[in-house]
Scaffold this active site. Structure first.
Site, PDB file in Angstrom:
ATOM      1  CG  HIS A 150      -0.268  -0.048   2.549  1.00 47.94           C
ATOM      2  ND1 HIS A 150       0.532   0.953   3.030  1.00 47.94           N
ATOM      3  CD2 HIS A 150      -0.280  -1.009   3.518  1.00 47.94           C
ATOM      4  CE1 HIS A 150       0.978   0.648   4.231  1.00 47.94           C
ATOM      5  NE2 HIS A 150       0.500  -0.558   4.546  1.00 47.94           N
ATOM      6  CB  CYS A 158       1.966  -3.698   5.006  1.00 51.25           C
ATOM      7  SG  CYS A 158       0.485  -4.360   5.799  1.00 51.25           S
TER       8      CYS A 158
END
Length: 511
Positions: A150, A158
């Site tokens: 992202h 992440c």
């Protein structure tokens, strides 16, 4: 019922977004048109240069240690070509697989991204789910929340990019999906699977797992195609299918497998070369280490952009803890490393011997080519040439040798025994005159003829012509003296006089 109907009106993208709202890396953001942004013109131009199109299949490779995300595109021949790399703004955790919820680990392994995992409404600009946990992770009981790639440059487990980067990556994946690609493979590695990294991390507790990942990496690199990925016996298997039709079970033993023999042979050769290189590096002194991060890292491109990243206080240089390899104990060096150490030692010894030989040869050449003192060498050269001529020794040929007449050659050959006997007498008289005749000593001082050289000359009269060869002077550098040429050295005059007394005539050209 009304709630269900309202959710149904939102469409599949909103359902995906609602499911991802529980992720630590992702929550539901407001809808926007940014998920429809086109691929930048410069990237389209790069695709054209690479021989791919925006609609062709895509593959992603990510490296935690180097903090890079690579995009690959498929050519018309089915092989993948490297397109470009995106520096990673932030990743969290340590090198190694993700194990549980909340460990802030970026997962490692082979994952699959489908259209349903794309989230256009992410609070982190845009995002997509990498597909963790996969069959391998579940076989070990590993779990956790959805792991995303992202934007927003913020990570809690992440792969975090900038908004501009994720916008471009999202557009590339969207174009492939729109053209019919059903899933995009994402290969997530702790580091680039080269020998240097494997040598440094050879004693890490995760090395067994990482070698499995390297096998998949090798399959991709030697074949140039996306490897098929399966899991059985809690291990990854690549480009393999069940030979008896039995499906692969991640927790059960592997059934008989069919493989591509050519690809397997290429992978085995590559693995052997890499293993040998790892052994050489280990034998050469590359220490095994364990790298410890405070909380992940980032690409060097972002070192000066601290304000953009999450938890900047944790972005410090990792610590490399050196590990010791026990030698002679229960964990002694492997035979491969020991053999590599022996080969390196032999190679170093041979190189050292070669260097010494070259140095000695260079020194000898320099000494042989060094010019002697003109005054001493001139007197010595004339004397040796004159006596050598009387003895019948061959003279070094000049650059343009004179042609001797047949009659002269015959006469010289007939006179050779007489010359040799007379020369012995001349040498003997010269030796006596050297000690008794002060006039002769003035013409040829003792310093001009070292003791070693005089001894060499005396031994030459009994050994033959070859013994005087090293004393010849290059005709291109020194003019050759002849007995009839009026050489200034007194010792030459004495030799000529002795020859005349024996009834010989001076000879200017020797055979």
């Amino acid at each position: 019922m009304s709630l269900i109907r309202n959710i149904g009106r939102l469409g599949p993208w909103s359902l995906v977004g609602a499911a991802l709202a529980l992720s630590a890396c992702n929550d539901l953001g407001s809808g926007s048109q940014r998920s429809l942004a086109p691929i930048p013109p410069e990237t389209l131009a790069l695709m054209e240069q690479t021989g791919v199109t925006k609609e062709s299949p895509t593959l992603i490779r990510a490296y935690k240690k180097e903090a890079e995300l690579e995009v690959w595109k498929q050519r018309p021949d089915g092989r993948y070509a490297y397109l470009k790399s995106f520096p990673m703004c932030r990743w969290s955790g340590q090198l190694g697989p993700k194990v549980r919820e909340g460990d802030r680990q970026v997962p490692e392994g082979f994952y699959s991204i489908t259209p349903g995992q794309m989230n256009p409404n992410s609070a982190y600009y845009l995002s997509f789910n990498v597909g963790y946990p996969n069959a391998y992770d579940r076989a070990y009981g590993h779990g956790g929340g959805s792991i995303m790639v992202h934007g927003a440059c913020s990570s809690a487990g992440c792969f975090s990019m900038t908004d501009r980067q994720i916008g471009e990556i999202y557009a590339i994946l969207r174009s492939s999906f729109n053209n019919g690609q059903r899933s995009i493979q994402m290969q997530s590695y702790p580091f680039k699977m080269n020998a240097e990294n494997l040598a440094k991390h050879r004693l890490d507790p995760n090395i067994g797992f990482w070698k499995q990942l390297k096998e998949g990496s090798d399959h991709f690199e030697v074949a140039g195609k996306e490897p098929t990925v399966g899991v059985c016996n809690r291990r990854y298997v690549f480009d393999a299918a069940s030979a008896n039709g039995q499906p692969l079970d991640a927790g059960a033993a592997c059934p008989p497998l069919k493989r591509n023999a050519e690809i397997e042979a290429q992978v085995a050769r590559k693995a052997a070369v890499d293993d040998a290189r790892v052994a050489e590096l280990a034998a050469a002194g590359v220490r095994p280490v364990r790298v410890v991060y405070q909380d992940g890292g980032q690409h060097p491109d972002f070192y000066a952009r601290v304000a953009e990243v999450s938890r900047p206080e944790t972005l410090v240089a990792p610590i490399e803890i050196a590990l010791d390899e026990k030698v002679g104990g229960s964990k002694s060096r492997s035979p491969v490393i020991a053999l590599a150490a022996t080969r390196l030692a032999a190679k170093a010894k041979k190189e050292a011997e070669t260097r010494v030989a070259v140095q000695q040869a260079t020194t000898t050449t320099a000494v042989a080519s060094a010019p002697a003192e003109p005054a001493k060498l001139s007197a010595f050269a004339g004397a040796t040439d004159s006596i050598g001529g009387l003895l019948g020794f061959p003279k070094a040929p000049p650059a343009a040798p004179a042609v001797q007449s047949e009659a002269s050659a015959t006469a010289a050959k007939a006179a050779e025994p007489v010359k040799i006997e007379s020369a012995k007498t001349a040498v003997s008289k010269t030796a006596v005159s050297k000690t008794e005749d002060s006039k002769t000593m003035k013409a040829a001082p003792a310093k001009a003829i070292p003791a070693k050289t005089a001894a060499t000359r005396q031994s030459a009269s009994s050994q033959g012509p070859a013994s005087l060869a090293p004393h010849r002077v290059d005709p291109a550098k020194k003019p050759q003296a002849s007995l009839g040429g009026g050489h200034p050295a007194k010792i030459a005059e004495a030799a000529v006089g002795s020859a005349l007394r024996e009834g010989l005539s001076p000879i200017s050209a020797r055979p």
